[in-house]
Design a protein around this motif. Structure first.
Motif, short mmCIF file in Angstrom:
data_model
loop_
_atom_site.label_atom_id
_atom_site.label_comp_id
_atom_site.label_asym_id
_atom_site.label_seq_id
_atom_site.Cartn_x
_atom_site.Cartn_y
_atom_site.Cartn_z
N LEU A 1 12.78 -13.05 -6.24
CA LEU A 1 13.81 -12.37 -5.81
C LEU A 1 15.06 -12.68 -6.40
CD1 LEU A 1 14.54 -10.60 -3.11
CD2 LEU A 1 14.93 -12.96 -1.82
N ARG A 2 15.16 -14.08 -6.93
CA ARG A 2 16.52 -14.50 -7.37
C ARG A 2 16.85 -13.70 -8.87
NH1 ARG A 2 15.06 -19.89 -6.32
NH2 ARG A 2 16.36 -20.63 -4.77
N ASN A 3 15.81 -13.47 -9.75
CA ASN A 3 15.88 -12.82 -10.90
C ASN A 3 15.67 -11.15 -10.80
OD1 ASN A 3 13.11 -12.15 -10.88
ND2 ASN A 3 12.56 -14.01 -11.94
N GLY A 4 15.49 -10.75 -9.48
CA GLY A 4 15.37 -9.33 -9.40
C GLY A 4 14.14 -8.65 -9.79
N GLU A 5 13.16 -9.45 -9.87
CA GLU A 5 11.75 -8.81 -10.13
C GLU A 5 11.29 -8.01 -9.09
OE1 GLU A 5 8.99 -11.67 -11.48
OE2 GLU A 5 10.42 -12.16 -13.30
N VAL A 6 11.77 -8.55 -7.66
CA VAL A 6 11.34 -8.11 -6.52
C VAL A 6 12.89 -8.02 -5.94
CG1 VAL A 6 9.05 -8.52 -6.47
CG2 VAL A 6 10.71 -9.89 -5.05
N ASN A 7 12.75 -6.72 -4.80
CA ASN A 7 14.07 -6.68 -3.86
C ASN A 7 13.81 -7.00 -2.58
OD1 ASN A 7 14.86 -5.84 -6.45
ND2 ASN A 7 16.49 -4.29 -5.39
N ILE A 8 12.52 -7.08 -2.19
CA ILE A 8 12.13 -7.35 -0.85
C ILE A 8 11.48 -8.55 -0.57
CG2 ILE A 8 11.04 -6.36 1.14
CD1 ILE A 8 11.19 -3.52 -0.08
N LEU A 9 11.91 -9.55 0.33
CA LEU A 9 10.92 -10.71 0.70
C LEU A 9 10.73 -10.68 1.93
CD1 LEU A 9 9.95 -13.64 -0.16
CD2 LEU A 9 12.12 -14.42 0.59
N ILE A 10 9.39 -10.89 2.36
CA ILE A 10 8.95 -11.12 3.82
C ILE A 10 8.69 -12.48 4.23
CG2 ILE A 10 7.37 -10.36 5.54
CD1 ILE A 10 6.98 -7.79 3.53
N ALA A 11 9.07 -13.05 5.32
CA ALA A 11 8.99 -14.44 5.38
C ALA A 11 9.29 -15.06 6.69
CB ALA A 11 10.31 -15.42 4.80
N THR A 12 8.79 -16.21 6.92
CA THR A 12 8.79 -16.57 8.37
C THR A 12 10.07 -17.73 8.13
OG1 THR A 12 7.43 -18.53 7.63
CG2 THR A 12 6.29 -16.93 8.90
N ASP A 13 10.46 -18.60 9.22
CA ASP A 13 11.64 -19.23 9.39
C ASP A 13 11.50 -20.11 8.23
OD1 ASP A 13 13.19 -17.82 11.23
OD2 ASP A 13 12.17 -18.74 12.94
N VAL A 14 10.64 -20.48 7.33
CA VAL A 14 10.84 -21.34 6.45
C VAL A 14 11.83 -20.98 5.44
CG1 VAL A 14 9.17 -20.18 4.87
CG2 VAL A 14 9.17 -22.74 4.66
N ALA A 15 12.22 -19.75 5.54
CA ALA A 15 13.36 -19.33 4.56
C ALA A 15 14.68 -19.33 5.11
CB ALA A 15 13.05 -18.03 3.96
N SER A 16 14.80 -19.55 6.55
CA SER A 16 16.11 -19.51 7.10
C SER A 16 16.96 -20.21 6.83
CB SER A 16 15.71 -19.35 8.66
OG SER A 16 15.65 -20.64 9.10
N MET B 1 1.03 -1.09 0.10
CA MET B 1 -0.03 -0.08 -0.02
C MET B 1 0.84 1.24 0.11
SD MET B 1 -3.14 -1.02 2.79
CE MET B 1 -4.08 0.46 2.37
N LYS B 2 2.19 1.09 0.38
CA LYS B 2 2.94 2.08 0.38
C LYS B 2 3.85 2.51 -0.83
CE LYS B 2 3.27 2.16 5.35
NZ LYS B 2 3.87 1.82 6.67
N GLY B 3 3.32 1.48 -1.80
CA GLY B 3 4.29 1.51 -3.04
C GLY B 3 5.44 0.64 -3.32
N LEU B 4 5.68 -0.12 -2.52
CA LEU B 4 6.68 -1.21 -2.61
C LEU B 4 6.44 -2.39 -3.02
CD1 LEU B 4 8.53 -0.43 0.91
CD2 LEU B 4 9.30 0.38 -1.17
N ILE B 5 7.20 -2.94 -3.83
CA ILE B 5 7.25 -4.24 -4.50
C ILE B 5 7.82 -5.09 -3.69
CG2 ILE B 5 7.30 -5.43 -6.61
CD1 ILE B 5 7.27 -3.22 -8.27
N VAL B 6 6.77 -6.03 -3.16
CA VAL B 6 7.42 -7.11 -2.20
C VAL B 6 6.86 -8.57 -2.63
CG1 VAL B 6 7.70 -5.40 -0.32
CG2 VAL B 6 5.63 -6.78 -0.32
N GLU B 7 7.41 -9.55 -2.10
CA GLU B 7 6.96 -10.96 -2.09
C GLU B 7 7.11 -11.46 -0.68
OE1 GLU B 7 5.45 -13.01 -3.91
OE2 GLU B 7 5.46 -12.60 -5.91
N SER B 8 6.17 -12.66 -0.70
CA SER B 8 6.40 -13.26 0.81
C SER B 8 6.27 -14.64 0.66
CB SER B 8 5.01 -12.61 1.53
OG SER B 8 3.74 -13.14 0.99
#
Length: 622
Positions: A490-505, A466-473
């Protein structure tokens, strides 16, 4: 209830019941309040298997069956009640899916399956004797193994330059490679241990096609764990590799696996199933390993992944077409073994990747059941970031006279290529801080924001969009295809921000992550280490920022220890927080009670290496 103690090594093929299990219950018990609901009483020990971590399994069951499923407390001690609602077909499908999960993990059912198999080769006895059955099964196993061609494990010829190294030169080299330590687990074993290799040609000089594949990837030198693991594995030893994530463990077992497949006596076309089995704790890690395999085109070797959340029908079809390498999560593999969809009798090389994480997620029963179908004389590789008692138990059960290679320290520590900043603030200040920080980031930054709850992922993603940022989760509640798409973006640079739980740690191999933000402090210090390890990979530097509140003060002491071991500057306020918590514990012990901490406001103070406060510009000391 811990079932793991009920199982012995598959090399012994013995079962020693130590606990009483509730008999199989009636599945068609109806409730007077809701006559359309189907109730299943299950042993409490199986409730976690039906629910899954974060509810992942039960959500999948709901989706597959079309029924609504919930696990409730039962009036009977030791039982849980599974309530199934929906149309008759959906309820019956859900009932069967749940029964399959329980049967695949129920020791009594496993006994029955083994008994049935033994009855096919032996006359039925009037009196059932489990000990006799197991002795008979062990004898049958010996006969089956005697009929199989022996496994060829030794493919290594030491390079003359390695042979020429003196013991002192070997020790100096190991020390220079982040203090490689190597030993037999059995301290009484005095056999020589292979020397490390210094370059790729030392390990694969006799395998030019492997060297060509390495050159295509433009690697310059082997990582520390690879230097020592390759000669150990290729000499035919079982191996336990203890090293942090991002240190090259996957390639350490993958390249020898290619050679192992190629040189067995049974032609690849005559093998009934895969030759290599890799077990990994999460879908993301399974897919990452599969992606790593597919980077190398060695003699047409095929690999596939097996994991929950994807179509089992499609996975079975690929299996029927024939593959040499299977990479699987323990739960889905257990389902395939139980249904006969996969034949593990030709597996001669087994990898248990991130064994500590598989134990943390409760996969040990599934691992033990599935590996009963793998020949006990296979070669086994285990990798782990830590060396807790559970991993030691697995190593004792599933490896034979293993060599342990440890890179760095057994103590939890983060890599020194990551700068760690600790910011202490109130919970309500986090959102404003994050807004300001993201505005200061450059377009080249790639950021992972870790939180503890799925609802926080969804809420934070929505707010930032809503604040205009492109994110994935990503989190455990999202469809697997959505999770894969988010990581690829995230890998290919389409987005620069990933929000995640520890599934991505763990198991997320993206080498250009520049910033990790612990928006919520981790549930334990091990996960802190793995989150931080998502940046500063492949020789690059990274930044990890952790937002702490006063409620996190119980973990301050462990955080201080981890930071000190990796050469970080520890903020005085964090030291003070740790000291105050330890003092509180001492008071509680002295008083025999527990009192809540009543601290003042955090005030949003931040601490960076080399300055007294956080200025909002993270680059000033980076």
């Amino acid at each position: 209830m811990d079932q793991d103690e009920d199982w012995d090594s598959p090399n012994d093929i013995q079962y020693q019941p130590q606990k009483q299990y509730v008999p199989k219950q009636q599945y068609n018990k109806m409730t007077a309040h809701n006559p359309d609901d189907l109730l299943m009483d299950i042993n409490s020990q199986f409730a976690g298997l039906v629910i899954g971590k974060g509810g992942a399994i039960i959500k999948g069951l709901r989706k597959d069956s079309g029924a609504f499923i919930s696990v409730l407390d039962s009036d009977t001690y030791g039982l849980k009640t599974v309530k199934i609602s929906g149309n008759q077909k959906a309820k019956e499908h859900a009932q069967k899916l749940i029964s399959d999960i329980i049967d695949a993990n129920d020791p009594d059912k496993i006994k029955q399956r083994l008994l049935k198999e033994s009855e096919q080769s032996a006359p039925v006895q009037s009196t059932f004797n489990w000990d006799e059955l197991m002795k008979e099964e062990a004898e049958n196993l010996k006969k089956r193994l005697a009929a199989l061609p022996p496994i060829i494990k030794d493919f290594y010829k030491e390079h003359p330059e390695v042979t020429a190294m003196t013991d002192q030169e070997v020790e100096e080299f190991r020390m220079s490679k982040n203090n490689i330590m190597i030993k037999y687990i059995d301290e009484n074993n005095m056999k020589p241990i292979p020397k490390p290799v210094l370059k790729f040609s030392h390990a694969f000089g006799d395998y030019p096609e492997i060297l060509e594949e390495i050159q295509k990837q433009k690697f310059e030198t082997p990582s520390p764990v690879q230097c020592q693991a390759w000669p150990v594995i290729m000499s035919g030893h079982d191996l336990i590799a203890i090293a942090q994530t991002g240190t090259g463990k996957t390639l350490a077992f993958l390249l020898p696996a290619f050679i192992h497949i190629d040189f067995q006596q049974t032609p690849r076309s005559e093998r009934k199933g895969p030759s290599i089995l890799v077990l990994a704790p999460t879908r993301e890690l399974v897919l990452q390993i599969e992606s790593e395999v597919k980077k190398y085109s060695y003699k047409g070797i095929k690999a596939m992944s097996i994991y929950g959340g994807a179509s089992s029908g499609k996975q079975k079809e690929v299996l029927r077409q024939g593959v040499e390498i299977v990479i699987a999560t323990p739960g889905r593999l257990n389902d395939f073994v139980g249904s006969g969809a996969i034949d593990l009798s030709d597996v001669t090389f087994l990898i248990l990747d991130e064994a500590d994480r598989m134990l943390d997620l409760g996969f040990e029963p599934q691992i033990r059941v599935s590996l009963l179908r793998v020949r006990p004389d296979r070669q086994t590789i285990m990798t782990s970031a830590t060396w807790p008692p559970g991993v030691k138990r697995l190593a004792k059960s599933y490896t034979t006279n293993p060599i342990q290679v440890m890179v760095g320290s057994l103590d939890l520590t983060t890599v020194n290529t990551v700068k760690q900043d600790i910011l202490i603030m109130d919970e309500e200040e986090k959102e404003s801080w994050l807004d300001d920080f993201l505005k200061s980031c450059s377009a080249d930054d790639k950021i992972i924001i870790f939180v503890n709850r799925k609802v926080t992922v969804d809420q934070l993603s929505s707010d930032l969009c809503m604040k205009g940022l492109i994110v994935e989760s990503i989190h455990g509640g999202r469809e697997q295809s959505d999770r894969e798409m988010a990581l690829e973006s995230l890998r290919n640079g389409e987005v620069n921000i990933l929000i995640a739980t520890d599934v991505a740690s763990r198991g997320i191999d993206i080498n250009d992550i520049t910033v990790v933000i612990n928006y919520d402090f981790t549930k334990d210090i091990e996960e802190y280490v793995h989150r931080v390890g998502r940046t500063g990979r492949a020789g690059k530097t990274g930044l990890a920022i952790t937002l702490m509140t006063r409620k996190d003060w119980g973990k301050a002491k462990e955080l201080v220890e981890v930071m000190e071991k990796s050469g970080q500057d520890v903020p005085p306020e964090l030291q003070e927080m740790a000291s105050r918590f330890e003092a509180k514990k001492e008071r509680d012990r002295a008083e025999g009670g527990d009192r809540p901490f009543r601290g003042g406001r955090g005030g949003g103070r931040g601490f960076s290496r080399g300055d007294g406060g956080f200025s909002g510009n993270r680059r000033n000391n980076y």
